[in-house]
Design a protein around this motif. Structure first.
Motif, mmCIF file in Angstrom:
data_model
loop_
_atom_site.group_PDB
_atom_site.id
_atom_site.type_symbol
_atom_site.label_atom_id
_atom_site.label_comp_id
_atom_site.label_asym_id
_atom_site.label_seq_id
_atom_site.Cartn_x
_atom_site.Cartn_y
_atom_site.Cartn_z
ATOM 1 N N ARG A 90 0.845 -1.210 0.000
ATOM 2 C CA ARG A 90 0.000 0.000 0.000
ATOM 3 C C ARG A 90 0.872 1.249 0.000
ATOM 4 O O ARG A 90 0.672 2.166 -0.798
ATOM 5 C CB ARG A 90 -0.892 -0.041 1.254
ATOM 6 N N ASP A 102 -5.032 -2.923 1.561
ATOM 7 C CA ASP A 102 -3.842 -3.510 0.972
ATOM 8 C C ASP A 102 -4.180 -4.966 0.680
ATOM 9 O O ASP A 102 -4.472 -5.694 1.630
ATOM 10 C CB ASP A 102 -2.677 -3.392 1.972
ATOM 11 N N THR A 139 -5.075 -0.812 -2.638
ATOM 12 C CA THR A 139 -4.384 0.413 -3.056
ATOM 13 C C THR A 139 -3.546 0.173 -4.314
ATOM 14 O O THR A 139 -3.423 1.052 -5.165
ATOM 15 C CB THR A 139 -3.444 0.904 -1.922
ATOM 16 N N GLU A 140 -3.001 -1.030 -4.413
ATOM 17 C CA GLU A 140 -2.119 -1.349 -5.538
ATOM 18 C C GLU A 140 -2.893 -1.448 -6.857
ATOM 19 O O GLU A 140 -2.291 -1.427 -7.921
ATOM 20 C CB GLU A 140 -1.345 -2.652 -5.264
#
Ligand code: AMP
Ligand code: GLY
Length: 427
Positions: free
Chosen positions: A11, A296, A299-300
């Motif tokens: 993240r 997380d 976020t990626e």
């Protein structure tokens, strides 16, 4: 502007990657960061739960903005610490106050908040050691499966979903009488089971205004077909087809607006992310939980789709002027596959040398649990090791790119799920 990110996972690497792209960023620091964040800025070895150490670093390095990645410093009150310190109070810190962070810090608090503001969620009751008998009675009024939740933070492990009443009664006692999750389970919530598909919705708010960020779907179990133990998350995709305009409008009207209004009504200082974990039950959204940070590995896949300057978004968040900025999002689909150490989420080896990252050209490589050894090799340093994200016009293409890239990255004990996104591929 000099910016400090607190945290060390995938993240934080994804946030660092976007912040490093901004023209507004002069120096970027990540505390403690990982081997990947070294490509975006400077890692600093401070414990983000030691607020005095954070303060010293912030003042010595003329930091103008602090972005808090994980929940622990938020639940610990880092935002209040900044606000109440004359030397820190002007620094733009992104995250809720301690009271706001209770939305994640205490499930009982979050449920009471939802109930006060008529936000749809599963029916529940909270019990402590003193009223276990009532807890058992309540369980008997419900249908299986039974959902038991430790009230406090339990590193993502505090939720049990049990098929039989017998097991549920036994676990309730384990949690309350034998402190199965330590202090976190001194209070336990018993909830009605919601049957549906999960979705992660992210909101950035300045306490008055809000922006709904791209939604994502997370794959939590270790095994394919969503089997086996729960993990921090084995992959994510964004956008999610079932979260169409009609569904997202329900989310906004029934959940996002009442949540932001509720925070305002409670006089809660909240300038940060709200992560709404929800269940789509026959087309209607129900909140499973609030988190007060980004997800997380969501976020990626969410951050690479944000086209607006994130530093500008954060400036407006702190200033209370989010209504004055447009959120631009790429229409492309992002798919992220998390590569983990074999054995995770139970015990796993650390220190394996990772090779081949430099051969990845079609994907973004976000580091989660990595470090450098004394020979400057990148080594595994956690359960979740590397997250590979690809953007493409379709989910199918994005997944194909990520899986090709995953093959290029090697270490001795590597494992990943091969079925990320498959359940929502539209024909
Ligand atoms: P939480 O830590 O609250 O996110 O819960 C962990 C996981 O348990 C969630 O991601 C859901 O998959 C599941 N879960 C939690 N609450 C419920 C519920 N009331 N009904 C069905 N599944 C649930
Ligand atoms: N991926 C779920 C979380 O960050 O809690």
């Amino acid at each position: 502007m000099n910016i400090l990110i607190l945290g060390s996972g995938g993240r934080e690497h994804a946030i660092a990657y976007k912040i490093a792209q901004s023209n507004k960023t002069s120096q970027l620091f990540i505390a403690p960061g990982n081997a990947g964040t070294l490509n975006c800025g400077t890692n600093v070895n401070i414990n983000n739960e030691e607020f005095e150490a954070v303060k010293t670093f912030v003042l010595e390095n003329s930091i103008n903005m602090v972005v808090v990645g994980p929940e622990a410093p938020l639940v610990g009150g880092i935002v209040d610490f900044f606000k109440n310190d004359p030397m820190l109070c002007k620094i733009a810190i992104i995250g809720p106050s301690k009271q706001g962070a209770e939305l994640e810090g205490s499930k009982d608090y979050a449920k009471a908040f939802m109930s006060k503001y008529n936000i749809p969620t599963a029916r529940y009751n909270a019990f402590s050691k003193d009223n276990i008998a009532q807890g058992i009675e309540f369980l008997r009024t419900l249908k299986p499966p039974y959902v038991l939740k430790a009230d406090g933070l339990a590193a993502g492990k505090g939720v049990l979903i049990l098929e039989s009443l017998e097991e549920a009664e036994k676990e309730l006692k384990e949690m309350l009488e034998n402190a199965k999750f330590g202090n976190a389970s001194s209070k336990v919530l018993i909830e009605e089971y919601l049957n549906g598909t999960e979705l992660s919705v992210f909101v950035l708010t300045d306490g008055q205004n809000y922006k709904i960020l791209p939604e994502a779907k997370d794959y939590k179990r270790i095994g394919e077909g969503d089997s086996g133990l729960n993990t921090g998350g084995m992959g994510s995709v964004s956008p999610v087809a079932f979260a169409d305009k009609n569904f997202m409008q329900k989310v906004e009207e029934r959940i996002v607006i009442p949540t932001v209004n509720g925070l305002r009504n409670e006089n809660i200082d909240y300038k940060g992310f709200i992560f709404i974990g929800l269940m789509n039950v026959d087309g209607n959204p129900y909140v499973i939980e609030y988190n007060v940070r980004m997800g997380d590995p969501e976020t990626e896949s969410v951050f690479p789709r944000i086209q607006s300057d994130v530093v500008e978004l954060f400036e407006h968040t702190f200033a209370g002027t989010l209504n004055n900025i447009e959120l631009k999002v790429a229409e492309q689909t992002a798919a992220c596959v998390m590569m983990v150490a074999k054995g995770y989420p139970e015990s796993y080896p650390k220190g394996d040398v990772i090779e081949g990252i430099e051969n990845v050209t079609d994907s973004l490589v976000f580091h989660a649990g990595t470090a450098k050894n004394t020979q400057n090799d990148t080594i595994t340093n956690g359960g979740r090791v590397i997250c590979v994200t690809s953007l493409a016009d379709t989910l199918e293409e994005a997944l194909a790119k990520s899986y090709q890239s995953v093959e290029k990255i090697q270490w001795k004990n590597k494992y990943f799920r091969k079925d990320i996104g498959k359940d929502i591929l539209t024909k």
